[in-house]
Design a protein around this motif. Structure first.
Motif, PDB file in Angstrom:
ATOM      1  N   PHE A 117       0.827  -1.200   0.000  1.00  0.00           N
ATOM      2  CA  PHE A 117       0.000   0.000   0.000  1.00  0.00           C
ATOM      3  C   PHE A 117       0.867   1.258   0.000  1.00  0.00           C
ATOM      4  CE2 PHE A 117      -2.975  -3.117   1.776  1.00  0.00           C
ATOM      5  CZ  PHE A 117      -4.099  -2.865   0.988  1.00  0.00           C
ATOM      6  N   ALA A 118       0.347   2.305  -0.603  1.00  0.00           N
ATOM      7  CA  ALA A 118       1.052   3.580  -0.702  1.00  0.00           C
ATOM      8  C   ALA A 118       0.780   4.432   0.539  1.00  0.00           C
ATOM      9  CB  ALA A 118       0.592   4.327  -1.951  1.00  0.00           C
ATOM     10  N   PRO A 119       1.626   5.452   0.788  1.00  0.00           N
ATOM     11  CA  PRO A 119       1.374   6.351   1.913  1.00  0.00           C
ATOM     12  C   PRO A 119      -0.020   6.972   1.895  1.00  0.00           C
ATOM     13  CG  PRO A 119       3.594   6.684   1.101  1.00  0.00           C
ATOM     14  CD  PRO A 119       2.936   5.733   0.139  1.00  0.00           C
ATOM     15  N   ALA A 120      -0.525   7.311   0.716  1.00  0.00           N
ATOM     16  CA  ALA A 120      -1.856   7.933   0.634  1.00  0.00           C
ATOM     17  C   ALA A 120      -2.965   6.997   1.081  1.00  0.00           C
ATOM     18  CB  ALA A 120      -2.119   8.402  -0.792  1.00  0.00           C
ATOM     19  N   ASP A 121      -2.708   5.678   1.064  1.00  0.00           N
ATOM     20  CA  ASP A 121      -3.710   4.685   1.458  1.00  0.00           C
ATOM     21  C   ASP A 121      -3.623   4.323   2.932  1.00  0.00           C
ATOM     22  OD1 ASP A 121      -4.630   4.355  -1.218  1.00  0.00           O
ATOM     23  OD2 ASP A 121      -2.936   3.020  -1.618  1.00  0.00           O
ATOM     24  N   THR A 122      -2.647   4.882   3.641  1.00  0.00           N
ATOM     25  CA  THR A 122      -2.257   4.379   4.957  1.00  0.00           C
ATOM     26  C   THR A 122      -2.612   5.352   6.063  1.00  0.00           C
ATOM     27  OG1 THR A 122      -0.421   3.175   3.935  1.00  0.00           O
ATOM     28  CG2 THR A 122      -0.293   3.554   6.308  1.00  0.00           C
ATOM     29  N   VAL A 123      -3.047   4.788   7.210  1.00  0.00           N
ATOM     30  CA  VAL A 123      -3.283   5.593   8.403  1.00  0.00           C
ATOM     31  C   VAL A 123      -2.760   4.832   9.623  1.00  0.00           C
ATOM     32  CG1 VAL A 123      -5.650   4.684   8.693  1.00  0.00           C
ATOM     33  CG2 VAL A 123      -4.994   6.853   9.789  1.00  0.00           C
ATOM     34  N   VAL A 124      -2.075   5.550  10.500  1.00  0.00           N
ATOM     35  CA  VAL A 124      -1.630   5.010  11.782  1.00  0.00           C
ATOM     36  C   VAL A 124      -2.651   5.412  12.836  1.00  0.00           C
ATOM     37  CG1 VAL A 124       0.147   5.082  13.571  1.00  0.00           C
ATOM     38  CG2 VAL A 124       0.804   5.128  11.159  1.00  0.00           C
ATOM     39  N   ILE A 125      -3.129   4.440  13.614  1.00  0.00           N
ATOM     40  CA  ILE A 125      -4.121   4.689  14.661  1.00  0.00           C
ATOM     41  C   ILE A 125      -3.514   4.290  16.003  1.00  0.00           C
ATOM     42  CG2 ILE A 125      -6.421   4.125  15.537  1.00  0.00           C
ATOM     43  CD1 ILE A 125      -7.230   3.414  12.670  1.00  0.00           C
ATOM     44  N   GLY A 126      -3.507   5.225  16.952  1.00  0.00           N
ATOM     45  CA  GLY A 126      -2.947   4.925  18.258  1.00  0.00           C
ATOM     46  C   GLY A 126      -3.365   5.921  19.310  1.00  0.00           C
ATOM     47  N   ASP A 127      -2.964   5.643  20.554  1.00  0.00           N
ATOM     48  CA  ASP A 127      -3.389   6.472  21.692  1.00  0.00           C
ATOM     49  C   ASP A 127      -2.284   7.379  22.207  1.00  0.00           C
ATOM     50  OD1 ASP A 127      -2.057   4.052  22.756  1.00  0.00           O
ATOM     51  OD2 ASP A 127      -2.578   4.904  24.720  1.00  0.00           O
ATOM     52  N   ARG A 128      -1.088   7.328  21.594  1.00  0.00           N
ATOM     53  CA  ARG A 128       0.021   8.145  22.068  1.00  0.00           C
ATOM     54  C   ARG A 128       0.499   9.066  20.967  1.00  0.00           C
ATOM     55  NH1 ARG A 128       3.053   3.226  24.959  1.00  0.00           N
ATOM     56  NH2 ARG A 128       2.376   3.583  27.098  1.00  0.00           N
ATOM     57  N   ILE A 129       0.648  10.335  21.297  1.00  0.00           N
ATOM     58  CA  ILE A 129       1.142  11.291  20.308  1.00  0.00           C
ATOM     59  C   ILE A 129       2.633  11.097  20.070  1.00  0.00           C
ATOM     60  CG2 ILE A 129       1.519  13.736  19.822  1.00  0.00           C
ATOM     61  CD1 ILE A 129      -1.057  14.345  21.294  1.00  0.00           C
ATOM     62  N   TYR A 130       3.407  10.919  21.148  1.00  0.00           N
ATOM     63  CA  TYR A 130       4.865  10.949  21.010  1.00  0.00           C
ATOM     64  C   TYR A 130       5.436   9.674  20.417  1.00  0.00           C
ATOM     65  CZ  TYR A 130       5.266   8.300  25.452  1.00  0.00           C
ATOM     66  OH  TYR A 130       5.192   7.353  26.444  1.00  0.00           O
ATOM     67  N   THR A 131       4.625   8.627  20.258  1.00  0.00           N
ATOM     68  CA  THR A 131       5.094   7.410  19.587  1.00  0.00           C
ATOM     69  C   THR A 131       4.238   7.116  18.353  1.00  0.00           C
ATOM     70  OG1 THR A 131       3.772   6.033  21.106  1.00  0.00           O
ATOM     71  CG2 THR A 131       6.111   6.374  21.635  1.00  0.00           C
ATOM     72  N   ALA A 161      -4.373   8.990  13.171  1.00  0.00           N
ATOM     73  CA  ALA A 161      -5.628   9.108  13.910  1.00  0.00           C
ATOM     74  C   ALA A 161      -5.372   8.797  15.374  1.00  0.00           C
ATOM     75  CB  ALA A 161      -6.683   8.159  13.346  1.00  0.00           C
ATOM     76  N   LEU A 162      -5.656   9.753  16.235  1.00  0.00           N
ATOM     77  CA  LEU A 162      -5.486   9.592  17.673  1.00  0.00           C
ATOM     78  C   LEU A 162      -6.797   9.143  18.299  1.00  0.00           C
ATOM     79  CD1 LEU A 162      -3.659  10.179  20.237  1.00  0.00           C
ATOM     80  CD2 LEU A 162      -4.835  12.389  20.338  1.00  0.00           C
ATOM     81  N   VAL A 163      -6.724   8.122  19.164  1.00  0.00           N
ATOM     82  CA  VAL A 163      -7.879   7.742  19.973  1.00  0.00           C
ATOM     83  C   VAL A 163      -7.618   8.147  21.418  1.00  0.00           C
ATOM     84  CG1 VAL A 163      -8.772   5.878  18.518  1.00  0.00           C
ATOM     85  CG2 VAL A 163      -6.942   5.395  20.146  1.00  0.00           C
ATOM     86  N   LEU A 164      -8.647   8.650  22.060  1.00  0.00           N
ATOM     87  CA  LEU A 164      -8.510   9.153  23.433  1.00  0.00           C
ATOM     88  C   LEU A 164      -8.927   8.091  24.452  1.00  0.00           C
ATOM     89  CD1 LEU A 164      -9.919  12.748  22.837  1.00  0.00           C
ATOM     90  CD2 LEU A 164      -7.518  12.034  22.964  1.00  0.00           C
ATOM     91  N   SER A 165      -8.594   6.841  24.155  1.00  0.00           N
ATOM     92  CA  SER A 165      -8.970   5.727  25.027  1.00  0.00           C
ATOM     93  C   SER A 165      -7.793   5.204  25.832  1.00  0.00           C
ATOM     94  CB  SER A 165      -9.541   4.582  24.176  1.00  0.00           C
ATOM     95  OG  SER A 165      -8.649   4.230  23.129  1.00  0.00           O
ATOM     96  N   GLY A 166      -6.623   5.815  25.664  1.00  0.00           N
ATOM     97  CA  GLY A 166      -5.436   5.343  26.357  1.00  0.00           C
ATOM     98  C   GLY A 166      -4.724   6.451  27.086  1.00  0.00           C
ATOM     99  N   THR A 200      -3.289   9.462  26.014  1.00  0.00           N
ATOM    100  CA  THR A 200      -3.441  10.876  25.690  1.00  0.00           C
ATOM    101  C   THR A 200      -4.778  11.428  26.161  1.00  0.00           C
ATOM    102  OG1 THR A 200      -2.009  10.659  23.764  1.00  0.00           O
ATOM    103  CG2 THR A 200      -3.435  12.580  23.831  1.00  0.00           C
ATOM    104  N   THR A 201      -4.721  12.558  26.851  1.00  0.00           N
ATOM    105  CA  THR A 201      -5.915  13.272  27.291  1.00  0.00           C
ATOM    106  C   THR A 201      -6.124  14.486  26.390  1.00  0.00           C
ATOM    107  OG1 THR A 201      -4.655  14.698  28.773  1.00  0.00           O
ATOM    108  CG2 THR A 201      -5.439  12.600  29.681  1.00  0.00           C
ATOM    109  N   PRO A 202      -7.296  15.100  26.412  1.00  0.00           N
ATOM    110  CA  PRO A 202      -7.495  16.330  25.637  1.00  0.00           C
ATOM    111  C   PRO A 202      -6.479  17.409  25.988  1.00  0.00           C
ATOM    112  CG  PRO A 202      -9.616  15.447  26.305  1.00  0.00           C
ATOM    113  CD  PRO A 202      -8.571  14.610  26.998  1.00  0.00           C
ATOM    114  N   GLN A 203      -6.074  17.505  27.249  1.00  0.00           N
ATOM    115  CA  GLN A 203      -5.088  18.511  27.639  1.00  0.00           C
ATOM    116  C   GLN A 203      -3.727  18.216  27.001  1.00  0.00           C
ATOM    117  OE1 GLN A 203      -4.598  19.071  31.854  1.00  0.00           O
ATOM    118  NE2 GLN A 203      -2.836  20.438  31.619  1.00  0.00           N
ATOM    119  N   ILE A 204      -3.307  16.941  27.022  1.00  0.00           N
ATOM    120  CA  ILE A 204      -2.040  16.570  26.388  1.00  0.00           C
ATOM    121  C   ILE A 204      -2.085  16.898  24.904  1.00  0.00           C
ATOM    122  CG2 ILE A 204      -0.577  14.613  25.719  1.00  0.00           C
ATOM    123  CD1 ILE A 204      -1.300  13.333  28.425  1.00  0.00           C
TER     124      ILE A 204
END
Length: 269
Positions: free
Chosen positions: A203-217, A230-235, A237-241
């Motif tokens: 798959f190409a970069p345009a087809d790809t998405v990384v989904i996780g709960d940490r911004i810094y990783t 795509a960030l999920v707020l279930s782990g 990362t908080t809205p403040q972070i």
């Protein structure tokens, strides 16, 4: 239609994104089923080096998710690749779990978990079998030495059902305080695992998405690799972070269920 519905390759963090400990998040199974129904591919990309790929296959099976070893990329695998490329001839002390040591042995690397003559490098992972003796060994090796020092991942904590426990990055801080040495980190936020996943799946970069709960990783690895995030707020990362972070994901969702809903709402392409 939400833009994430146009993606084909979904690179998924696990802890804090799909589950916490042995608690599977609502929507995880439905999300994986929907990705397959739409002709996409899900690959599990984790910094957790305490388990082997075989361990993760069993872990997901226990949670009701069928997966094969080809569905995973771990920081243990990425570290093994790096060591083969740069330290194949070294004798490496490994501060890590039995699973990490088995992964590196399978690559043909010369490793040990005891202080003995001839050690020329130190490798550290997220060690759920950590003892003070291992920390003391690492300090003996690093103090006054410039030997290669590699760590599987920089995560400060690993999420659990009750909160969090110290991860590899936190132990690296302890060793830095004791010895003045910091490791070369492998795994997210470096882009190599993301690029390797695209190369393996086609798959190409345009087809790809990384989904996780940490911004810094998680999010940083996608940004460095030039793919959607795509960030999920279930782990962790908080809205403040999120508000205070210089790195911003392309998409933000409450949890994996919300992403699944966006996919199910979108027409098939």
């Amino acid at each position: 239609m939400h833009p994430i519905a146009a993606k084909k390759l979904f690179l998924l963090d696990m802890d804090g994104t799909l589950y916490l400990g042995n608690q599977l998040f609502d929507g995880t199974v439905d999300f994986l089923r929907e990705v397959r129904r739409r002709g996409g591919r899900a690959v599990f990309v984790t910094n957790n080096s305490s388990k082997s790929v075989a361990d993760y296959v069993r872990k997901l099976a226990s949670l009701g998710i069928s997966a094969s070893e080809d569905d995973f990329l771990t920081s243990s695998q990425a570290t093994g690749d790096y060591l083969l490329a740069h330290h194949a001839a070294d004798k490496l002390y490994v501060l890590g779990t039995h699973s990490l040591k088995d992964e590196l042995r399978r690559r043909g690397l010369h490793i040990t978990d005891r202080l003995e003559p001839g050690i020329t490098g130190l490798v550290m992972g997220f060690d759920t079998e950590l003892t003070f003796g291992k920390l003391e060994d690492a300090c003996r090796l690093l103090t006054g030495s410039d030997m290669p020092y590699i760590a599987t991942n920089p995560d400060w904590v690993c999420p659990t059902e009750f909160g969090a426990v110290p991860d590899c990055g936190s132990v690296a801080v302890m060793l830095r305080n004791a010895t003045g040495r910091s490791p070369k980190f492998i795994g997210k936020p470096e882009p190599e695992m993301i690029r390797l996943a695209m190369a393996r799946t086609g798959f190409a970069p345009a087809d790809t998405v990384v989904i996780g709960d940490r911004i810094y990783t998680d999010i940083a690895s996608g940004l460095h690799a030039g793919v959607s995030t795509a960030l999920v707020l279930s782990g962790e990362t908080t809205p403040q972070i999120l508000a205070e972070s210089a790195d911003k994901p392309e998409f933000v969702f409450s949890n994996i269920r919300e992403i699944c809903d966006r996919l199910q709402e979108a027409p098939m392409q």
